[in-house]
Design a protein around this motif. Structure first.
Motif, mmCIF file in Angstrom:
data_model
loop_
_atom_site.group_PDB
_atom_site.id
_atom_site.type_symbol
_atom_site.label_atom_id
_atom_site.label_comp_id
_atom_site.label_asym_id
_atom_site.label_seq_id
_atom_site.Cartn_x
_atom_site.Cartn_y
_atom_site.Cartn_z
ATOM 1 N N ASN A 1 2.219 1.778 -3.541
ATOM 2 C CA ASN A 1 1.255 2.356 -4.476
ATOM 3 C C ASN A 1 0.871 3.782 -4.084
ATOM 4 O OD1 ASN A 1 1.188 -0.075 -5.900
ATOM 5 N ND2 ASN A 1 -0.482 -0.888 -4.660
ATOM 6 N N ARG B 1 4.093 6.016 -4.428
ATOM 7 C CA ARG B 1 4.920 5.715 -5.614
ATOM 8 C C ARG B 1 6.381 5.529 -5.203
ATOM 9 N NH1 ARG B 1 1.772 6.625 -10.044
ATOM 10 N NH2 ARG B 1 -0.032 8.010 -9.749
ATOM 11 N N ALA C 1 1.145 -7.506 -4.158
ATOM 12 C CA ALA C 1 1.433 -6.888 -5.452
ATOM 13 C C ALA C 1 1.509 -7.920 -6.576
ATOM 14 C CB ALA C 1 2.744 -6.106 -5.373
ATOM 15 N N SER D 1 0.837 -1.210 0.000
ATOM 16 C CA SER D 1 0.000 0.000 0.000
ATOM 17 C C SER D 1 0.868 1.254 0.000
ATOM 18 C CB SER D 1 -0.922 0.001 1.221
ATOM 19 O OG SER D 1 -1.825 -1.074 1.184
#
Length: 504
Positions: free
Chosen positions: A54, A57, A316, A51
């Motif tokens: 994402n 980034r 992922a 998390s």
């Protein structure tokens, strides 16, 4: 100002021992909650990594530093923080650490970038290091006799629970708050606990009667800087392997070797200078101690890195939810917590062979985990991994507590605090090295080979560290058996000397 645990003198007899603090059990509860928070932040963050990746980034290197930075700083400052608590007052240092840890948790949760998060995690590690050694010292100060054993037993239980519930709690928080921002609540959960603990600690924790002034040199700042710089130079080329092109980065390993050699030289000379070293080099003359520390470093490098790559692979790579990933790796922690108590009791009877059995179980369990990844397709592998990880976890419980007992078995009581702190430092440093090394292999393969191959090869490196620990344990068992045979059967030369008078 709270009353000291030693402030109430007994009235019967001039040399009566101080009466126990009536609030000692409430004070212990505060210590246990604080210890729970600092240890929880080692395991709970693993589930949040995808998390974070994402949401911010984050490059792969920053994800590694989120874990390694906390572990490394935590480990480096444990011994100086314990010494600072003894000198300046455990309550004062505990409160300072709690404030730093809570504020850093808020900064972690509010991080706008991954670089910000890494810095906040490093500061969080400083707070954790200030808190952790005060807990055991306060238990020794507030309790005696059988009560002290009960208090340490409760602390050991909290250590096991914090490790076990971390992945599951992290998964639940992310599930409830959503995958985009849920990772922030992994850190925000510390805020109410930290504030309540701080207020109660001010009221309940005792002062340290012997506290006074502390000289900077008593904390060995040069030793800490040399060790920290050496380990940083060792980790940088591993963590930044993908971000720094070219082979020049590997020259940092030479720098690391030089800095670590300078650290050993500096620590060896502390006695002549009349300063207390951050690492007592004389302890490593004890066979059981240096061998146990090496085994511990290798083992922590192997088993902590497993959680790092497992959560990334499951979430992922296979698109499992954070809760599913947390549930998948929770059996390892549950098995370790369940076996730690029996392992601690059995080590007196079986000795180092018990550690060999535990390490063998970990290797078999991790091998079965890799097999499950290939046999069970898709997200179902999250459930297929549970049983082998449970086996590995039970093995882990037969390694950590027994190895701690064996490592400290020959250490004089007067040096027990320093020896235990050095052992914990080795564990945290091992964790940082393992995450860096396994992460380097994992992310290098991910770009070209995909998630499954990257996980396989990362797991191979983790198992290699555990195998290294197993080789060390087997070597110790073999050496012990040779020593016993030597003691029970005199050498030929000794028999010859015994027989010489008869010939005459």
């Amino acid at each position: 100002m709270p009353e000291s645990a030693t402030s109430k003198e007994g009235v019967a007899g001039g040399g009566a021992a101080p009466a126990p603090d009536p609030r000692r059990w409430q004070a212990l509860g505060v210590c246990l909650v604080a210890g729970f928070m600092t240890l929880l932040d080692i395991s709970i963050v693993n589930v949040a990594l995808p998390s974070i990746r994402n949401g911010l980034r984050s490059p792969e290197s920053d994800l590694q530093w989120v874990l390694s930075g906390y572990s490394l700083v935590f480990g480096l400052l444990l011994i100086p923080a314990g010494r600072l608590g003894d000198a300046r007052g455990r309550r004062e240092v505990f409160l300072a650490g709690l404030a730093v840890f809570t504020l850093a948790s808020a900064a972690c949760g509010a991080a706008p970038t991954s670089f910000w998060l890494v810095i906040a995690r490093v500061i969080q590690g400083v707070g954790g290091a200030l808190i952790s050694p005060q807990i055991s010292a306060l238990i020794q100060q507030m309790f005696s006799g059988q009560e002290r054993g009960r208090a340490f037993g409760m602390f050991s239980t909290v250590v096991g629970i914090s490790t076990a519930v971390g992945p599951l709690l992290g998964g639940l928080l992310i599930q409830a708050a959503g995958p985009a921002e849920g990772w922030r609540w992994v850190f925000y959960v510390n805020l109410p606990l930290g504030v309540v603990c701080f207020l109660l600690a001010r009221r309940l924790l005792p002062d340290t009667p012997s506290a006074g002034r502390v000289r900077p040199r008593d904390l060995d700042p040069i030793g800490v800087l040399l060790l920290g710089a050496g380990l940083l130079a060792l980790l940088l080329p591993l963590v930044q392997e993908q971000q720094w092109p070219g082979n020049e980065k590997w020259l940092l390993l030479v720098v690391a070797a030089a800095l670590l050699a300078a650290f050993v030289g500096w620590e060896s000379g502390c006695g002549r200078r009349g300063t207390a070293p951050v690492l007592d080099v004389s302890l490593f003359r004890l066979h059981s101690y240096w061998l146990g520390c090496l085994l511990s470093l290798l083992y922590f490098a192997g088993f902590t890195s497993i959680f790092f790559i497992s959560t990334l692979y499951l979430q992922a790579g296979l698109h499992c939810t954070a809760l599913e990933a947390g549930l998948a790796i929770t059996p390892f922690a549950l098995g370790a917590a369940a076996a730690a108590g029996p392992g601690g009791r059995m080590v007196g009877r079986y000795g180092r062979p018990l550690v060999v059995v535990g390490l063998s179980m970990v290797v078999v369990g991790l091998g079965a985990t890799a097999f499950a990844v290939h046999v069970v397709p898709g997200r179902g592998v999250a459930w297929a991994m549970a049983a082998p990880l449970l086996l590995a976890g039970v093995g882990s419980g037969l390694v950590i507590a027994p190895n701690l007992t064996l490592t400290l078995s020959q250490v004089p009581v007067v040096g027990g605090g320093s020896a235990g702190g050095t052992l914990q430092t080795g564990q945290r440093v091992g964790s940082a090295i393992g995450i860096a090394a396994v992460g380097s292999v994992f992310f290098a393969q991910l770009a070209s080979e995909g998630w499954t191959t990257a996980f396989d090869l990362g797991l191979v490196v983790s198992v290699a560290f555990v195998m290294g620990a197993l080789v060390v344990a087997l070597a110790d068992v073999a050496a012990s058996r040779r020593a016993r045979r030597h003691m029970s059967h005199p050498s030929d030369r000794e028999r010859g000397r015994d027989e010489q008078p008869d010939r005459q």
